[in-house]
Design an enzyme around this catalytic site. Structure first.
Site, PDB file in Angstrom:
ATOM      1  N   ALA A 170      -8.740   0.562  -8.855  1.00 44.84           N
ATOM      2  CA  ALA A 170      -9.851  -0.070  -9.484  1.00 44.84           C
ATOM      3  C   ALA A 170      -9.783  -1.685  -9.530  1.00 44.84           C
ATOM      4  CB  ALA A 170      -9.962   0.568 -10.746  1.00 44.84           C
ATOM      5  N   ARG A 210      -5.332 -12.279  -7.394  1.00 42.02           N
ATOM      6  CA  ARG A 210      -4.103 -13.209  -6.604  1.00 42.02           C
ATOM      7  C   ARG A 210      -4.563 -13.085  -4.874  1.00 42.02           C
ATOM      8  NH1 ARG A 210       0.433 -10.575 -10.154  1.00 42.02           N
ATOM      9  NH2 ARG A 210      -1.222  -8.931 -10.134  1.00 42.02           N
ATOM     10  N   LYS A 265      -8.577  -5.406  -3.335  1.00 42.09           N
ATOM     11  CA  LYS A 265      -7.191  -5.289  -2.922  1.00 42.09           C
ATOM     12  C   LYS A 265      -6.679  -4.073  -2.071  1.00 42.09           C
ATOM     13  CE  LYS A 265      -3.844  -5.238  -5.847  1.00 42.09           C
ATOM     14  NZ  LYS A 265      -2.783  -5.864  -6.917  1.00 42.09           N
ATOM     15  N   GLN A 311     -13.472   3.496 -13.277  1.00 35.18           N
ATOM     16  CA  GLN A 311     -13.161   2.652 -14.463  1.00 35.18           C
ATOM     17  C   GLN A 311     -13.953   1.529 -14.380  1.00 35.18           C
ATOM     18  OE1 GLN A 311      -9.394   0.560 -13.973  1.00 35.18           O
ATOM     19  NE2 GLN A 311      -8.865   0.220 -16.120  1.00 35.18           N
ATOM     20  N   ASP A 370      -1.681  -0.053  -4.364  1.00 30.80           N
ATOM     21  CA  ASP A 370      -1.152  -1.509  -3.708  1.00 30.80           C
ATOM     22  C   ASP A 370       0.402  -1.258  -3.351  1.00 30.80           C
ATOM     23  OD1 ASP A 370       0.071  -1.786  -6.024  1.00 30.80           O
ATOM     24  OD2 ASP A 370      -0.831  -3.936  -6.459  1.00 30.80           O
ATOM     25  N   LYS A 381     -18.990  -2.395  31.283  1.00 33.92           N
ATOM     26  CA  LYS A 381     -19.525  -1.919  29.808  1.00 33.92           C
ATOM     27  C   LYS A 381     -20.317  -0.758  29.916  1.00 33.92           C
ATOM     28  CE  LYS A 381     -23.365  -2.563  28.500  1.00 33.92           C
ATOM     29  NZ  LYS A 381     -24.575  -3.056  28.007  1.00 33.92           N
ATOM     30  N   TYR A 401     -18.990  -7.405  37.882  1.00 34.01           N
ATOM     31  CA  TYR A 401     -19.496  -6.930  36.509  1.00 34.01           C
ATOM     32  C   TYR A 401     -20.296  -5.835  36.803  1.00 34.01           C
ATOM     33  CZ  TYR A 401     -22.230  -6.182  32.448  1.00 34.01           C
ATOM     34  OH  TYR A 401     -22.835  -5.648  31.355  1.00 34.01           O
TER      35      TYR A 401
HETATM   36  C1  UD1 Z   1       2.004  -3.293 -12.098  1.00 33.95           C
HETATM   37  C2  UD1 Z   1       3.199  -2.998 -13.265  1.00 33.95           C
HETATM   38  C3  UD1 Z   1       4.512  -3.490 -13.066  1.00 33.95           C
HETATM   39  C4  UD1 Z   1       5.154  -3.243 -11.910  1.00 33.95           C
HETATM   40  C5  UD1 Z   1       4.153  -3.515 -10.531  1.00 33.95           C
HETATM   41  C6  UD1 Z   1       4.676  -2.638  -9.422  1.00 33.95           C
HETATM   42  C7  UD1 Z   1       1.672  -2.513 -15.078  1.00 33.95           C
HETATM   43  C8  UD1 Z   1       1.018  -3.031 -16.512  1.00 33.95           C
HETATM   44  N1  UD1 Z   1       2.631  -3.346 -14.595  1.00 33.95           N
HETATM   45  O1  UD1 Z   1       2.177  -4.736 -12.276  1.00 33.95           O
HETATM   46  O2  UD1 Z   1       5.433  -3.226 -14.203  1.00 33.95           O
HETATM   47  O3  UD1 Z   1       6.405  -3.880 -11.557  1.00 33.95           O
HETATM   48  O4  UD1 Z   1       2.943  -2.960 -10.837  1.00 33.95           O
HETATM   49  O5  UD1 Z   1       4.041  -3.305  -8.329  1.00 33.95           O
HETATM   50  O6  UD1 Z   1       1.300  -1.507 -14.850  1.00 33.95           O
HETATM   51  N2  UD1 Z   1      -5.514  -1.151 -11.474  1.00 33.95           N
HETATM   52  C9  UD1 Z   1      -6.541  -0.471 -12.105  1.00 33.95           C
HETATM   53  N3  UD1 Z   1      -7.184  -0.707 -13.188  1.00 33.95           N
HETATM   54  C10 UD1 Z   1      -6.715  -1.749 -13.880  1.00 33.95           C
HETATM   55  C11 UD1 Z   1      -5.566  -2.501 -13.506  1.00 33.95           C
HETATM   56  C12 UD1 Z   1      -5.056  -2.086 -12.430  1.00 33.95           C
HETATM   57  O7  UD1 Z   1      -6.851   0.336 -11.204  1.00 33.95           O
HETATM   58  O8  UD1 Z   1      -7.360  -1.994 -14.904  1.00 33.95           O
HETATM   59  C13 UD1 Z   1      -4.698  -0.760 -10.165  1.00 33.95           C
HETATM   60  C14 UD1 Z   1      -4.765  -2.005  -9.259  1.00 33.95           C
HETATM   61  O9  UD1 Z   1      -5.958  -1.618  -8.490  1.00 33.95           O
HETATM   62  C15 UD1 Z   1      -3.632  -1.682  -8.502  1.00 33.95           C
HETATM   63  C16 UD1 Z   1      -2.535  -1.084  -9.725  1.00 33.95           C
HETATM   64  O10 UD1 Z   1      -3.407  -0.539 -10.547  1.00 33.95           O
HETATM   65  O11 UD1 Z   1      -3.510  -1.018  -7.331  1.00 33.95           O
HETATM   66  C17 UD1 Z   1      -1.632  -1.991 -10.146  1.00 33.95           C
HETATM   67  O12 UD1 Z   1      -2.224  -3.298 -10.829  1.00 33.95           O
HETATM   68  P1  UD1 Z   1      -1.601  -4.842 -10.555  1.00 33.95           P
HETATM   69  O13 UD1 Z   1      -2.610  -5.571 -11.442  1.00 33.95           O
HETATM   70  O14 UD1 Z   1      -1.339  -5.012  -9.147  1.00 33.95           O
HETATM   71  O15 UD1 Z   1      -0.286  -4.626 -11.435  1.00 33.95           O
HETATM   72  P2  UD1 Z   1       0.886  -5.576 -11.260  1.00 33.95           P
HETATM   73  O16 UD1 Z   1       0.597  -6.776 -11.894  1.00 33.95           O
HETATM   74  O17 UD1 Z   1       1.353  -5.664  -9.976  1.00 33.95           O
HETATM   75 CA    CA Z   2       0.706  -4.871  -7.921  1.00 29.29          CA
END
Ligand code: UD1
Ligand code: CA
Length: 456
Positions: free
Chosen positions: A11, A16, A23, A73, A106, A353, A368
């Site tokens: 979500a 970044r 993402k 969410q 991700d 084509k 062509y």
């Molecule tokens: C997170 C972990 C971190 C870990 C890292 C590994 C937490 C708090 N931290 O950090 O410990 O080392 O991943 O890659 O979990 N997402 C949602 N809803 C939200 C927030 C995030 O669905 O409200 C999803 C994002 O789309 C993403 C995943 O959760 O796919 C992780 O979120 P991200 O913000 O990338 O977490 P990190 O800061 O990488």
């Molecule tokens: Ca991440």
């Protein structure tokens, strides 16, 4: 029998990334990040995942596949908050012990073997949660695993909340967890957003469960697999790993890749054994290549099917089907809707084509063919053009079997060249040429019949 439930977090916006695209829809080797995670789950035997969507929900729903279930969410208040949204879809009282796998959209490099190993460790350890970790040479950005003097896990601290001492820790949280479902529900209730980002962190469930005397288990995985993408730099790093994996997979199946450093193959592309891929090639989209083919140097194949023993040198082939033993290039462009038969020769700046080309036909030298149907054993002379567009509409050209099109013939569509007919060099053909006829001049007229045995 035990059933594994999976929750995929997808979500987040991915601030970044500095992108308008959510993402998890960014692509690596031609495929969206979250698609890799879903494929890995399927390969590990975990069916019907629950995907938490928010940013760009429509796009994520579109690629989730028919068997996925989605929860919204609406506000992204952290990874713990995201998992809370999935609770209504998780089993309630009846199948209490079915484990719940939580993972992030991700981390596309995670493999089915690691998922299986994590589930196995969860079963044998009888822990409330089993999590995947890795030792990274540069752990910057990741949550760190904090252990006590005896090496027991105490908690996970996020990079943003870590002290300078904690930042030295190189063991990171990979973001892949298996929970006992009841423990997950309870621990989520205990989350509070008291941290640098003001979010509900799923990672805080670890210390919460430990404080209630529950067991937490950790599996040390490979650094490569646990790479999570937060930035475009990380996207490029993961791309490099994925590219290498895809090429190694093809080589293991009997494909020769002369120079892996300059070969780019999308996920899902199929290449038959004993095909050779020369340097500087791009095989993209839904491309399928038969066996014994020679690709490149310098070929770009997009969404195309090549049958066995096809050669493509220094050319672009898009949305086309190329028959057995056909040669394409150098310097040709097959555009979408082109279907080429067997043992055809296409070379030296030929463009097609939406064209169908019969077996053994030759098309070379700056020609062509657009919106055209070409028969078997036709010869297309140098500089031949199907003039298919009059500025308003597109019109078809038909060239029947065995016809010989003289150099520089302009075929003003709609027009038909009959079986075995011949056009003179430089002719401008604006009327159908009957089978067996020779037509010359501007505008072209029939001056004699060159083949006796055709149906007139
Ligand atoms: C997170 C972990 C971190 C870990 C890292 C590994 C937490 C708090 N931290 O950090 O410990 O080392 O991943 O890659 O979990 N997402 C949602 N809803 C939200 C927030 C995030 O669905 O409200 C999803 C994002 O789309 C993403 C995943 O959760 O796919 C992780 O979120 P991200 O913000 O990338 O977490 P990190 O800061 O990488
Ligand atoms: Ca991440």
């Amino acid at each position: 029998m035990e059933r594994v439930h999976a929750v995929v977090l997808a979500a987040g916006k991915g601030k970044r990334m500095k992108s308008d695209l959510p993402k998890v829809l960014h692509r690596v080797s031609g495929q969206a990040l979250v698609t890799y995670v879903l494929e890995t789950l399927r390969a590990a035997g975990v069916e019907d995942p629950i995907i938490v969507v928010g940013h760009g929900a429509e796009g994520v729903r579109a690629i989730g596949g028919p068997r996925a279930r989605f929860v919204d969410q609406v506000e992204q208040r952290g990874t713990g908050h995201a998992v809370m949204q999935a609770l209504p879809l998780l089993p309630q009282q009846t199948q209490q012990s079915d484990p719940v796998l939580v993972l992030y959209g991700d981390t596309p490099l995670l493999t089915p073997d690691t998922i299986r190993a994590l589930l196995e460790q969860h079963r044998s350890s009888e822990a409330a949660v089993t999590m995947l970790t890795a030792e990274l040479s540069d752990p910057t950005g990741y949550g760190r695993i904090i252990r006590d003097g005896d090496g027991r896990v105490q908690r996970i601290v996020e990079d943003a909340d870590a002290s300078s001492e904690e930042k030295q820790v190189r063991e990171i949280n990979a973001g892949t967890y298996v929970y006992d479902p009841a423990a997950l529900r309870e621990a989520l209730k205990g989350l509070v957003p008291h941290n640098a980002q003001g979010e509900y962190y799923i990672t805080d469930t670890v210390s919460w469960l430990l404080s209630r005397g529950r067991t937490v288990s950790a599996l040390l995985g490979s650094p490569e697999e646990t790479m999570g993408i937060n930035s475009r730099r990380e996207l490029a790093q993961v791309e490099a790993v994925m590219r290498r994996r895809i090429l190694e997979g093809l080589m293991d199946q009997g494909v020769t890749i002369i120079d892996p450093l300059t070969t780019y193959v999308h996920a899902g592309v199929v290449v038959g054994r004993d095909s050779v891929i020369h340097p500087q090639c791009h095989l993209e989209g839904t491309t399928r290549i038969g066996s014994g083919c020679v690709i490149g140097p310098q070929a770009r194949l997009v969404d195309s099917t090549l049958l066995d023993r096809v050669t493509v040198v220094a050319s672009t082939v898009e949305g086309s089907i190329v028959g057995e033993g056909t040669r394409v290039g150098p310097y040709s462009h097959l555009r979408p809707g082109t279907q080429v038969g067997r043992f055809v020769e296409i070379g030296n700046f030929a463009e097609m084509k939406n064209a169908t080309v019969g077996d053994y036909t030759k098309v070379h030298h700056q020609s062509y063919l657009g919106d055209a149907t070409i028969g078997e054993r036709v010869n297309i002379g140098a500089g031949t053009v199907t003039c298919n567009y009059d500025g308003k509409g597109k019109y078809p050209t038909v060239i029947e079997d065995g016809a010989f099109i003289g150099s520089d013939t302009m075929l003003i569509a709609p027009v038909r060249i009959g079986k075995g007919a011949v056009t003179g060099a430089g002719s401008v053909v604006n009327k159908d040429v009957p089978p067996g006829a020779l037509a010359v001049g501007v505008p072209a007229r029939v001056i004699k019949y060159v083949t006796a045995n055709t149906e007139r």
